[in-house]
Design a protein around this motif. Structure first.
Motif, PDB file in Angstrom:
ATOM      1  N   SER A 162      -7.434   6.703   4.579  1.00  0.00           N
ATOM      2  CA  SER A 162      -6.223   6.610   4.777  1.00  0.00           C
ATOM      3  C   SER A 162      -5.506   5.451   3.938  1.00  0.00           C
ATOM      4  N   VAL A 163      -6.363   4.421   3.541  1.00  0.00           N
ATOM      5  CA  VAL A 163      -5.681   3.359   2.805  1.00  0.00           C
ATOM      6  C   VAL A 163      -5.495   3.894   1.481  1.00  0.00           C
ATOM      7  N   LEU A 168      -1.248   5.918  -2.546  1.00  0.00           N
ATOM      8  CA  LEU A 168      -0.630   6.707  -3.368  1.00  0.00           C
ATOM      9  C   LEU A 168       0.713   7.344  -2.831  1.00  0.00           C
ATOM     10  N   LEU A 169       0.783   7.550  -1.424  1.00  0.00           N
ATOM     11  CA  LEU A 169       2.065   7.964  -0.993  1.00  0.00           C
ATOM     12  C   LEU A 169       3.145   6.981  -1.059  1.00  0.00           C
ATOM     13  N   VAL A 170       2.952   5.621  -0.956  1.00  0.00           N
ATOM     14  CA  VAL A 170       3.976   4.651  -1.236  1.00  0.00           C
ATOM     15  C   VAL A 170       4.369   4.734  -2.662  1.00  0.00           C
ATOM     16  N   LEU A 171       3.395   4.974  -3.625  1.00  0.00           N
ATOM     17  CA  LEU A 171       3.811   4.986  -5.037  1.00  0.00           C
ATOM     18  C   LEU A 171       4.598   6.101  -5.233  1.00  0.00           C
ATOM     19  N   ALA A 172       4.365   7.338  -4.673  1.00  0.00           N
ATOM     20  CA  ALA A 172       4.986   8.476  -4.776  1.00  0.00           C
ATOM     21  C   ALA A 172       6.250   8.225  -4.155  1.00  0.00           C
ATOM     22  N   GLY A 173       6.496   7.555  -3.000  1.00  0.00           N
ATOM     23  CA  GLY A 173       7.750   7.445  -2.412  1.00  0.00           C
ATOM     24  C   GLY A 173       8.858   6.645  -3.454  1.00  0.00           C
ATOM     25  N   TYR A 174       8.136   5.887  -4.340  1.00  0.00           N
ATOM     26  CA  TYR A 174       9.111   5.271  -5.125  1.00  0.00           C
ATOM     27  C   TYR A 174      10.089   6.385  -6.294  1.00  0.00           C
ATOM     28  N   PHE A 175       9.548   7.281  -6.262  1.00  0.00           N
ATOM     29  CA  PHE A 175       9.903   8.654  -7.200  1.00  0.00           C
ATOM     30  C   PHE A 175      10.624   9.612  -6.399  1.00  0.00           C
ATOM     31  N   LEU A 183       6.490   7.309   5.028  1.00  0.00           N
ATOM     32  CA  LEU A 183       5.420   8.157   5.395  1.00  0.00           C
ATOM     33  C   LEU A 183       4.275   7.266   4.889  1.00  0.00           C
ATOM     34  N   GLY A 184       4.490   6.946   3.480  1.00  0.00           N
ATOM     35  CA  GLY A 184       3.240   6.286   3.056  1.00  0.00           C
ATOM     36  C   GLY A 184       2.840   4.842   3.556  1.00  0.00           C
ATOM     37  N   ALA A 185       3.878   4.162   3.937  1.00  0.00           N
ATOM     38  CA  ALA A 185       3.822   2.817   4.853  1.00  0.00           C
ATOM     39  C   ALA A 185       3.097   3.195   6.182  1.00  0.00           C
ATOM     40  N   LEU A 186       3.421   4.368   6.935  1.00  0.00           N
ATOM     41  CA  LEU A 186       2.865   4.642   8.122  1.00  0.00           C
ATOM     42  C   LEU A 186       1.362   4.741   7.981  1.00  0.00           C
ATOM     43  N   VAL A 187       0.990   5.833   7.020  1.00  0.00           N
ATOM     44  CA  VAL A 187      -0.300   6.190   6.548  1.00  0.00           C
ATOM     45  C   VAL A 187      -1.205   4.722   6.132  1.00  0.00           C
ATOM     46  N   LEU A 188      -0.598   3.971   5.436  1.00  0.00           N
ATOM     47  CA  LEU A 188      -1.420   2.799   4.854  1.00  0.00           C
ATOM     48  C   LEU A 188      -1.305   1.956   6.034  1.00  0.00           C
ATOM     49  N   THR A 189      -0.693   1.512   7.073  1.00  0.00           N
ATOM     50  CA  THR A 189      -0.564   0.569   7.840  1.00  0.00           C
ATOM     51  C   THR A 189      -1.528   1.242   8.952  1.00  0.00           C
ATOM     52  N   ALA A 190      -1.749   2.469   9.407  1.00  0.00           N
ATOM     53  CA  ALA A 190      -2.559   3.030  10.159  1.00  0.00           C
ATOM     54  C   ALA A 190      -4.163   2.618   9.607  1.00  0.00           C
ATOM     55  N   GLY A 191      -4.298   2.935   8.417  1.00  0.00           N
ATOM     56  CA  GLY A 191      -5.607   2.496   7.593  1.00  0.00           C
ATOM     57  C   GLY A 191      -5.879   1.002   7.827  1.00  0.00           C
ATOM     58  N   MET A 192      -4.954   0.266   7.631  1.00  0.00           N
ATOM     59  CA  MET A 192      -5.266  -1.106   7.616  1.00  0.00           C
ATOM     60  C   MET A 192      -5.380  -1.822   9.076  1.00  0.00           C
ATOM     61  N   TRP A 193      -4.812  -1.149   9.998  1.00  0.00           N
ATOM     62  CA  TRP A 193      -5.022  -1.540  11.337  1.00  0.00           C
ATOM     63  C   TRP A 193      -6.557  -1.057  11.566  1.00  0.00           C
ATOM     64  N   LEU A 194      -6.938  -0.071  11.253  1.00  0.00           N
ATOM     65  CA  LEU A 194      -8.242   0.349  11.413  1.00  0.00           C
ATOM     66  C   LEU A 194      -9.381  -0.704  10.856  1.00  0.00           C
ATOM     67  N   VAL A 195      -9.111  -0.989   9.730  1.00  0.00           N
ATOM     68  CA  VAL A 195      -9.734  -1.971   9.122  1.00  0.00           C
ATOM     69  C   VAL A 195      -9.871  -3.292   9.700  1.00  0.00           C
ATOM     70  N   GLY A 196      -8.594  -3.875  10.361  1.00  0.00           N
ATOM     71  CA  GLY A 196      -8.595  -4.967  11.095  1.00  0.00           C
ATOM     72  C   GLY A 196      -9.221  -4.997  12.222  1.00  0.00           C
ATOM     73  N   ALA A 224      -2.310  -7.442  11.782  1.00  0.00           N
ATOM     74  CA  ALA A 224      -1.587  -6.909  13.165  1.00  0.00           C
ATOM     75  C   ALA A 224      -0.136  -7.066  12.581  1.00  0.00           C
ATOM     76  N   ALA A 225       0.139  -8.188  12.119  1.00  0.00           N
ATOM     77  CA  ALA A 225       1.640  -8.710  11.875  1.00  0.00           C
ATOM     78  C   ALA A 225       2.287  -8.398  10.596  1.00  0.00           C
ATOM     79  N   THR A 226       1.429  -8.564   9.424  1.00  0.00           N
ATOM     80  CA  THR A 226       1.995  -8.177   8.214  1.00  0.00           C
ATOM     81  C   THR A 226       2.529  -6.573   7.965  1.00  0.00           C
ATOM     82  N   MET A 227       1.329  -5.845   8.689  1.00  0.00           N
ATOM     83  CA  MET A 227       1.617  -4.635   8.112  1.00  0.00           C
ATOM     84  C   MET A 227       2.756  -4.075   9.281  1.00  0.00           C
TER      85      MET A 227
END
Length: 280
Positions: A162-163, A168-175, A183-196, A224-227
């Motif tokens: 998911s990270v 990649l989704l955040v990058l795609a969201g630029y365009f 959506l990209g931020a949600l997926v990235l945040t989920a992955g980073m929270w799992l990492v944490g 937890a806070a930054t994401m």
């Protein structure tokens, strides 16, 4: 904001990237010892006015990041030889980590030349540089390391998938639009929270010493806070709701991720690398 962002970028270029590259195997690890020298032109160009000299120095740094992109392509070509799902997830994370700095390098060249690459404002291009050093390189790198070390293999595999996907989704969201970026931020945040979560729940208790445990705990807690701040900003942009300014985000989300997550994480994993029995 400019000075703070430049300092964050310096940390990524000269400290986090070489430390992180040293945690990968093969040519990336060998390149790590030379990286501060390769990154020096990029570091200098941040403090020059926009123009030909700053652009030339930025291009030198972009060329160095292109070397990492070549290594990413080589690893991607070898994905079919992955030993299993966990190994595949780890390698996907490593490929993303090696490819991400080239996006930062390209954005740096455009911003230093004053060119609105693909129509993006110069401020957005400037913020893309730290984003793909930390949310791109470091987040994917650490997710892959967690996948290698964590006993909870299912959660670790999800994090390692998911990270990169969120990046990649955040990058795609630029365009596309702000909703795609959310959506990209949600997926990235989920992955980073799992990492944490895995770092806090499992890995810090198996650290070989107190300092390593503190570094792991800090990097996990900061996420937890930054994401959450990243989600707030992305949701505000998409739904036109009140949200922090870019200056405030740089001072909180950006600085927190750079110092609290990225630096602490790579230092912790460097210490663990010398004690492989603690995270086998």
């Amino acid at each position: 904001m400019t000075i703070l962002v430049d300092l964050i970028v310096l940390l990524g270029m000269l400290v986090v990237l070489p430390l992180g590259l040293g945690l990968l195997d093969g040519p990336a690890a060998r390149l790590a010892r030379w990286w501060p020298l390769l990154a020096a032109p990029g570091a200098v160009c941040l403090w020059l006015p926009r123009g030909p000299l700053a652009t030339a120095l930025a291009a030198c740094y972009a060329a160095a990041t292109a070397l990492l992109a070549v290594l990413a392509l080589r690893r991607a070509a070898a994905l079919r030889r992955a030993a299993g799902p966990a190994d595949l997830c780890r390698e996907l994370a490593a490929v993303t980590a090696l490819a991400a700095p080239s996006v930062a390098g390209l954005a740096l060249v455009a911003e230093r030349s004053g060119h609105r690459l693909l129509g993006f404002d110069l401020d957005i291009l400037a913020l893309t540089v730290p984003h793909f050093h930390f949310a791109g390189f470091t987040a994917a790198l650490v997710a892959g390391l967690v996948c290698r070390a964590a006993p909870d293999r299912a959660a670790a595999r999800w994090a390692a998938l998911s990270v990169p996907a969120g990046t990649l989704l955040v990058l795609a969201g630029y365009f596309v639009d702000d909703w795609a970026e959310l959506l990209g931020a949600l997926v990235l945040t989920a992955g980073m929270w799992l990492v944490g979560l895995i770092g806090w729940r499992d890995l810090r208790h198996r650290a070989p010493d107190r300092l390593t445990a503190v570094l792991l705990a800090t990097s996990s807690a900061v996420l937890a806070a930054t994401m959450l701040l990243a989600l707030w900003w992305a949701a505000g942009e998409a739904a036109d709701l009140p949200h922090p300014t870019l200056t405030w985000m740089a001072a909180t989300h950006g600085l927190g991720n750079a110092l609290g997550f990225a630096l602490c994480a790579v230092l912790a994993w460097r210490r663990l690398a010398h004690r492989p029995e603690t995270h086998r």
